[in-house]
Design an enzyme around this catalytic site. Structure first.
Site, mmCIF file in Angstrom:
data_model
loop_
_atom_site.group_PDB
_atom_site.id
_atom_site.type_symbol
_atom_site.label_atom_id
_atom_site.label_comp_id
_atom_site.label_asym_id
_atom_site.label_seq_id
_atom_site.Cartn_x
_atom_site.Cartn_y
_atom_site.Cartn_z
ATOM 1 N N ASP A 169 2.094 6.238 -2.187
ATOM 2 C CA ASP A 169 1.583 6.432 -0.835
ATOM 3 C C ASP A 169 0.448 5.433 -0.583
ATOM 4 O O ASP A 169 -0.159 4.897 -1.508
ATOM 5 C CB ASP A 169 1.064 7.862 -0.661
ATOM 6 C CG ASP A 169 0.730 8.184 0.793
ATOM 7 O OD1 ASP A 169 -0.129 9.048 1.019
ATOM 8 O OD2 ASP A 169 1.320 7.567 1.707
ATOM 9 N N ASN A 170 0.152 5.175 0.682
ATOM 10 C CA ASN A 170 -1.040 4.441 1.107
ATOM 11 C C ASN A 170 -1.122 2.995 0.639
ATOM 12 O O ASN A 170 -2.226 2.467 0.433
ATOM 13 C CB ASN A 170 -2.307 5.158 0.642
ATOM 14 C CG ASN A 170 -2.309 6.612 0.994
ATOM 15 O OD1 ASN A 170 -2.317 7.479 0.115
ATOM 16 N ND2 ASN A 170 -2.292 6.922 2.275
HETATM 17 O O1 LIG Z 1 -3.104 9.437 2.286
HETATM 18 C C1 LIG Z 1 -4.416 9.124 2.060
HETATM 19 C C2 LIG Z 1 -5.238 8.617 3.072
HETATM 20 C C3 LIG Z 1 -6.576 8.306 2.798
HETATM 21 C C4 LIG Z 1 -7.422 7.772 3.888
HETATM 22 C C5 LIG Z 1 -8.735 8.205 4.035
HETATM 23 C C6 LIG Z 1 -9.526 7.716 5.076
HETATM 24 C C7 LIG Z 1 -8.995 6.789 5.971
HETATM 25 F F1 LIG Z 1 -9.755 6.335 6.985
HETATM 26 C C8 LIG Z 1 -7.686 6.353 5.831
HETATM 27 C C9 LIG Z 1 -6.898 6.836 4.790
HETATM 28 C C10 LIG Z 1 -7.102 8.509 1.522
HETATM 29 C C11 LIG Z 1 -6.283 9.022 0.490
HETATM 30 C C12 LIG Z 1 -6.765 9.258 -0.811
HETATM 31 N N1 LIG Z 1 -5.937 9.751 -1.755
HETATM 32 C C13 LIG Z 1 -4.638 10.009 -1.441
HETATM 33 N N2 LIG Z 1 -4.118 9.801 -0.228
HETATM 34 C C14 LIG Z 1 -4.922 9.329 0.762
HETATM 35 MG MG LIG Z 2 -1.983 9.676 0.439
#
Ligand SMILES: Oc1cc(-c2ccc(F)cc2)cc2cncnc12
Ligand SMILES: [Mg+2]
Length: 214
Positions: A169-170
């Site tokens: 993810d991400n």
């Molecule tokens: O899906 C996620 C998103 C974000 C996140 C936080 C803040 C922002 F501005 C953008 C994205 C952080 C994560 C940390 N661990 C796992 N998954 C995540």
């Molecule tokens: Mg995530």
């Protein structure tokens, strides 16, 4: 003292979902995040992609890195064949405490082993502790700077086999550029990007699926 966001999410599940109904738990969390408070669950758009990959792989052995409140744990566990269990690792004890309750509310506690601790500490112990040789499916959804060291640890510990599927993810937001560079350039992986959006927003994000070639 003020409740935490995970605690408020749990309350929303207990109020709006039906005990023992995983889909209602997923819908209650998505509703909470769209209408009350954003939270870092994989969400419904990327969650549907996760569902399709899990269904395609139909794994017998599953590892999730980063449980948070258990949203993706519930998404994955509800699709597993009878008798199949997943291991999920969470570093933050407060998150783990809420996740246990959300997973139990969905009625999936018998399909989930939630381990509290860091991936770096636990990955080398999995074989002996859980009697697992290799993983069919791994979902990476924890700290983005841990993706690359952890995939290298999977290789070193012999936890991957020809065909093991890793879904991250991400990879765009917050981003894991070093991980992407590695899986996209290594001859040992066949990698594919699934474009989507950051959960509950219009910002670009996506999932990277990487198949270990052995
Ligand atoms: O899906 C996620 C998103 C974000 C996140 C936080 C803040 C922002 F501005 C953008 C994205 C952080 C994560 C940390 N661990 C796992 N998954 C995540
Ligand atoms: Mg995530």
């Amino acid at each position: 003292t003020r409740s935490t966001r995970p605690q408020r999410m749990l309350k929303a599940v207990q109020k709006n979902a039906t005990k023992g109904n995983p889909q209602s738990v997923i819908s209650a969390i998505d509703y909470f995040c769209k209408n009350s408070e954003w939270a870092m669950n994989v969400g419904d758009e990327k969650g549907s992609i996760l569902d399709s990959v899990v269904t395609e792989v139909n794994p017998s052995t599953v590892l999730e890195l980063g449980t948070y409140c258990g949203y993706s744990t519930v998404r994955i566990a509800r699709l597993l064949s009878p008798g199949t269990k997943l291991i999920t690792l969470e570093f933050n004890p407060a998150y783990a405490a809420v996740a246990r309750q959300i997973i139990a509310y969905a009625g999936l506690q018998d399909k989930v082993t939630l381990v509290e601790g860091s991936s770096g500490e636990w990955i080398p112990q999995i074989k002996e502790r859980f009697g697992i040789t290799t993983f069919d499916f791994i979902f990476l959804d924890h700290w983005k700077d841990q993706y690359l060291p952890d995939i290298k640890l999977f290789e070193e510990c012999g936890l991957l086999r020809k065909g093991s599927v890793l879904l991250a993810d991400n990879v765009i937001c917050p981003g894991a550029p070093d991980y992407l560079e590695y899986v996209r350039n290594s001859p040992r992986y066949e990698s594919r990007y699934y474009p989507a959006h950051l959960e509950y927003t219009k910002l670009e994000d996506g999932l990277e699926k990487s198949v270990f070639l052995g």
